[in-house]
Design an enzyme around this catalytic site. Structure first.
Site, short mmCIF file in Angstrom:
data_model
loop_
_atom_site.label_atom_id
_atom_site.label_comp_id
_atom_site.label_asym_id
_atom_site.label_seq_id
_atom_site.Cartn_x
_atom_site.Cartn_y
_atom_site.Cartn_z
N LEU A 42 60.52 61.27 40.51
CA LEU A 42 60.63 61.26 39.04
C LEU A 42 61.71 60.32 38.54
CD1 LEU A 42 60.04 65.06 38.21
CD2 LEU A 42 58.37 63.20 38.32
N SER A 77 49.24 43.56 45.18
CA SER A 77 49.28 42.83 43.91
C SER A 77 48.74 41.42 44.05
CB SER A 77 50.72 42.77 43.44
OG SER A 77 50.85 41.89 42.36
N TYR A 109 59.11 40.53 43.84
CA TYR A 109 58.14 41.62 43.69
C TYR A 109 56.90 41.33 44.55
CZ TYR A 109 54.16 44.04 41.68
OH TYR A 109 53.00 44.75 41.54
N LYS A 129 55.35 43.09 48.30
CA LYS A 129 53.96 43.55 48.49
C LYS A 129 53.33 42.80 49.67
CE LYS A 129 53.72 46.37 44.94
NZ LYS A 129 53.50 47.81 45.09
N ASP A 150 56.96 33.61 36.38
CA ASP A 150 55.61 33.72 35.83
C ASP A 150 54.73 32.56 36.31
OD1 ASP A 150 55.58 36.05 34.44
OD2 ASP A 150 56.02 35.16 32.49
N1 UDP Z 1 54.63 38.37 28.24
C1 UDP Z 1 55.12 37.87 27.04
N2 UDP Z 1 55.96 38.67 26.31
C2 UDP Z 1 56.33 39.93 26.71
C3 UDP Z 1 55.82 40.42 27.94
C4 UDP Z 1 54.98 39.61 28.68
O1 UDP Z 1 54.81 36.76 26.64
O2 UDP Z 1 57.10 40.59 26.01
C5 UDP Z 1 53.71 37.54 29.05
C6 UDP Z 1 54.22 37.26 30.44
O3 UDP Z 1 55.03 36.10 30.44
C7 UDP Z 1 52.91 37.07 31.22
C8 UDP Z 1 51.94 38.03 30.50
O4 UDP Z 1 52.53 38.28 29.23
O5 UDP Z 1 52.43 35.75 31.04
C9 UDP Z 1 51.75 39.35 31.24
O6 UDP Z 1 53.04 39.86 31.53
P1 UDP Z 1 53.26 41.34 32.04
O7 UDP Z 1 54.75 41.54 32.14
O8 UDP Z 1 52.53 42.30 31.16
O9 UDP Z 1 52.58 41.40 33.46
P2 UDP Z 1 52.77 40.47 34.77
O10 UDP Z 1 51.70 39.42 34.67
O11 UDP Z 1 54.16 39.93 34.76
O12 UDP Z 1 52.53 41.41 35.91
#
Ligand code: UDP
Length: 328
Positions: free
Chosen positions: A37, A120, A144, A148, A288
């Site tokens: 938790l 992932s 991350y 994985k 990213d």
């Molecule tokens: N993203 C964004 N603003 C936010 C959160 C995420 O522009 O506040 C973008 C992020 O850069 C990525 C996409 O949204 O391109 C998905 O991000 P998320 O963190 O949801 O998942 P991830 O792909 O990192 O697992």
């Protein structure tokens, strides 16, 4: 197989794990939820027995395996934010890898060798071809994804050496909530795109930041393949049944094959909520990737699985209903 087989769900009080628990229960399994938790929520456990403890505590795990007749283990626990893993990699390597190793050791010691692992798409790194197939080279670009990937390697060797049977499920972007809004996504701090956008509508956040609008995509923002959390849950059950029937191990992508940009997600949220959502451009987020999209063909063909709730409207509407009614 026994009637109502007991399945240990590590991290079953978390976002994806809690949906898997409900799916297992609905399908006639008896889920046992192991969760400390720290990130999970007691309220997210709406069926099954919650066993509170840490996966790095082998005595805790020993007691569970001694007291139950467990047929398989689903492992959802672990740290899951790309951005955080870039700024604090140590906790990712320590937490994700050591908990997986301890869980695997306890399982094998007690003769349980069926394992479903939350992997992932971040294990692939920079795509050299799209959509991503399971055979695509793996070269993760953030800690991350690397944790994985390391665990996937460990599983492969444990299969060969110890007879572990596993499915490593490479999720693309988990999204949405249960259609009845009883359980859903709740992270603290919340960094994922859809809950950040919807939290902006409810006033929890002032505005949404778009991390980078200079990517080589049609609107300059990153593309992701969003998969409904209930579709992830059903894939876990099907993967477990597949292992039990086939005595084999495999890697599967779980995505839809369709990618949406950050701007498209924002537009979809504006349509669903009817709100004008304030946003600003922000620098790219370290770690990213421009585009991640799955070829889900292997899971569809081998597991007889189909995404049912992963159209963008259902994802957004279920996430919005959850956001308005959430209890945790
Ligand atoms: N993203 C964004 N603003 C936010 C959160 C995420 O522009 O506040 C973008 C992020 O850069 C990525 C996409 O949204 O391109 C998905 O991000 P998320 O963190 O949801 O998942 P991830 O792909 O990192 O697992």
């Amino acid at each position: 197989m026994k009637k109502h087989p007991e399945i240990l769900v590590a991290g079953g009080a978390g976002y994806i794990g809690s949906h898997a628990v409900r799916d297992l229960h609905a399908a006639g399994f008896t889920p046992l939820i192991a969760d400390n938790l720290s990130k999970g929520h007691r309220e997210a456990v709406v069926c099954g027995e919650l066993l509170e403890g840490d996966l790095k505590d082998e005595f805790f795990l020993d007691r569970i395996f001694e007291n139950h007749s467990i047929q398989g283990v689903m492992h959802f626990a672990g740290k899951c934010f790309v951005g955080e893993s870039m700024s604090d990699p140590a906790i990712y390597y320590e937490e994700n890898i050591s908990s997986a190793l301890t869980l695997l050791r306890a399982m094998l010691k007690h003769g349980v060798n069926n394992f479903i692992f939350s992997s992932s798409c971040a294990t692939y790194g920079n795509p050299v071809s799209l959509p991503l197939r399971e055979t695509h080279p793996q070269d993760p670009v953030n800690p991350y994804g690397e944790t994985k990937y390391f665990i996937e390697r460990i599983l492969k060797h444990y299969d060969r050496a110890y007879g572990l049977r596993f499915c490593a499920l490479r999720y693309f972007n988990a999204a949405g909530a249960s259609l009845d809004a009883r359980i859903g996504e709740s992270h603290d701090p919340e960094t994922h795109l859809i809950p950040r956008i919807l939290g902006t509508v409810t006033g929890k956040f002032e505005k949404i930041q778009i991390f980078g609008d200079d990517y080589p995509t049609s609107d300059g923002t990153c593309l992701r393949d969003y998969i409904h959390v209930s579709d992830l849950a059903s894939a876990h059950r099907k993967a477990l049944l597949w292992i039990l029937e086939n005595d084999a191990s495999e890697f599967f992508n779980l995505g839809t094959g369709t990618a949406y940009s950050v701007r498209q997600i924002l537009e979809s949220a504006q349509k669903t909520t009817g709100a004008e959502i304030p946003f600003e451009k922000a620098p790219r987020r370290p770690g990213d990737l421009t585009e991640l999209v799955a070829d889900p063909g292997r899971a569809i063909n081998i597991l007889d699985w189909q995404p049912e709730y992963s159209d963008l409207d259902t994802i957004m509407e279920s996430a919005w209903k959850w956001e308005r009614h959430r209890r945790y």
